[in-house]
Design an enzyme around this catalytic site. Structure first.
Site, PDB file in Angstrom:
ATOM      1  CE  LYS A   1       2.220  -5.999   5.647  1.00 29.33           C
ATOM      2  NZ  LYS A   1       2.210  -4.668   5.003  1.00 29.33           N
TER       3      LYS A   1
ATOM      4  NE  ARG B   1       2.795   3.130  11.265  1.00 28.02           N
ATOM      5  CZ  ARG B   1       3.290   2.065  10.660  1.00 28.02           C
ATOM      6  NH1 ARG B   1       3.498   0.973  11.343  1.00 28.02           N
ATOM      7  NH2 ARG B   1       3.587   2.091   9.381  1.00 28.02           N
TER       8      ARG B   1
ATOM      9  NE  ARG C   1      -3.685   0.368   2.400  1.00 27.32           N
ATOM     10  CZ  ARG C   1      -3.535   1.327   3.284  1.00 27.32           C
ATOM     11  NH1 ARG C   1      -2.650   1.227   4.247  1.00 27.32           N
ATOM     12  NH2 ARG C   1      -4.273   2.418   3.221  1.00 27.32           N
TER      13      ARG C   1
END
Length: 326
Positions: free
Chosen positions: A184, A323, A119
């Protein structure tokens, strides 16, 4: 593009065992000097090769190359829907360039991407034969409005596939990241072509870290994990890349058919069960502002719901990130 000699060499070395230069030269019908030159190119693919005098050469880890016919068979889909690239710029780009002419449910899968994208234009690190890079294309009627919440539903789909292999602790970060312990593991990139208000094509790109080589990991600027690490940490058997990508192809194919019919609401509860940062103070950042609040969920369209100053507010897709506030 990886040439036929290199592909043959990779098939010979994929077992992770030592092979002498003489053995490799005979199999490739080239000189030992030519073998050595080919071995030097492995680094360009992000592969690590060990050399031990008297024993020969081996990859630092076994390599499972992807097989299009096996993937189609395991996924139960028409083999003509699977396009397997050895090296490509981007699986999303490959499908976008031909999205209006491809059958819905067509997939592009690659061993390596030279211009993989995440992204907001970020690079997606895509070393050869180590992870999974796949994209699928589907046609929708009704334009972009019909796609609300799709990236969240795809996240649920990926999480459920991982859980079917026994992986635990999978969480979803709004709107399109898959995390484990705050690291991630996978990402999702949706891109659309066609008429934004009518018939359009959506390309769903998925990247999953399977066995990230240390040399490639140096370029990653955020906490990450891969399936190999998770298998070790959770006491699980390692999962084959062909088996995992076939499960993703099958699950995504089923998801897209149902999503076109019922939209995101069908996956909302499953997303909330796996939501990262739920009930925590978070920072929602856009190109022009930062909003802080408590993450309390998503609505039926996939919009993020935050409690800001005692008031519940909805935030929709775009150039945003979430976040946890330290």
């Amino acid at each position: 593009m990886t040439d036929s000699v290199m592909l043959t060499l990779l098939h010979l070395l994929r077992d992770g065992e030592f092979h002498s230069g003489e053995e490799l030269g005979e199999a490739l019908a080239v000189s030992r000097t030519a073998v050595w030159k080919q071995l030097q190119k492995l680094g360009e693919l992000g592969l690590e090769c060990e050399s031990v005098r008297g024993r020969g050469y081996r990859l630092s880890a076994p390599l499972e190359l992807l097989n299009a016919s096996r993937i189609a068979d395991l996924a139960g889909v028409d083999p003509t829907l699977i396009q397997l690239e050895v090296v490509t710029d981007s699986t999303n780009a490959q499908l976008l360039s031909r999205s209006s002419t491809l059958r819905s449910g067509s997939f592009c899968i690659a061993e390596q991407q030279t211009a993989g994208r995440g992204r907001r234009g970020r690079q997606w690190i895509s070393p050869f034969g180590s992870n999974l890079y796949l994209s699928g294309v589907w046609q929708f009627e009704g334009g972009a409005a019909r796609l609300e919440g799709l990236s969240l539903a795809v996240g649920v789909c990926i999480a459920q596939v991982l859980e079917s292999f026994g992986f635990r602790g999978v969480q979803l970060k709004w709107p399109n990241d898959v995390l484990v312990d705050g690291r991630k593991l996978a990402g999702i990139l949706l891109e659309m072509s066609g008429d934004p208000a009518g018939v359009c094509q959506v390309v769903v790109g998925v990247g999953v870290n399977v066995r990230m080589p240390s040399c490639a990991a140096q370029s990653i600027d955020q906490p990450w994990t891969d399936l190999a690490s998770m298998s070790s940490e959770q006491g699980l058997e390692s999962v084959g890349r062909n088996e995992m990508v076939a499960s993703l192809v099958d699950a995504l194919s089923r998801l897209m058919v149902e999503f076109e019919r019922v939209g995101f609401a069908r996956w909302r509860a499953a997303w909330l069960e796996r939501a990262a940062f739920m009930g925590q103070a978070v920072s929602l950042q856009t190109a022009n502002s930062e909003i802080r609040g408590e993450l309390i969920g998503v609505d039926g369209s996939g919009a993020l719901t935050l409690r800001v100053g005692g008031e519940e507010r909805l935030f929709y897709g775009g150039e945003v990130s979430v976040r946890a506030v330290s």
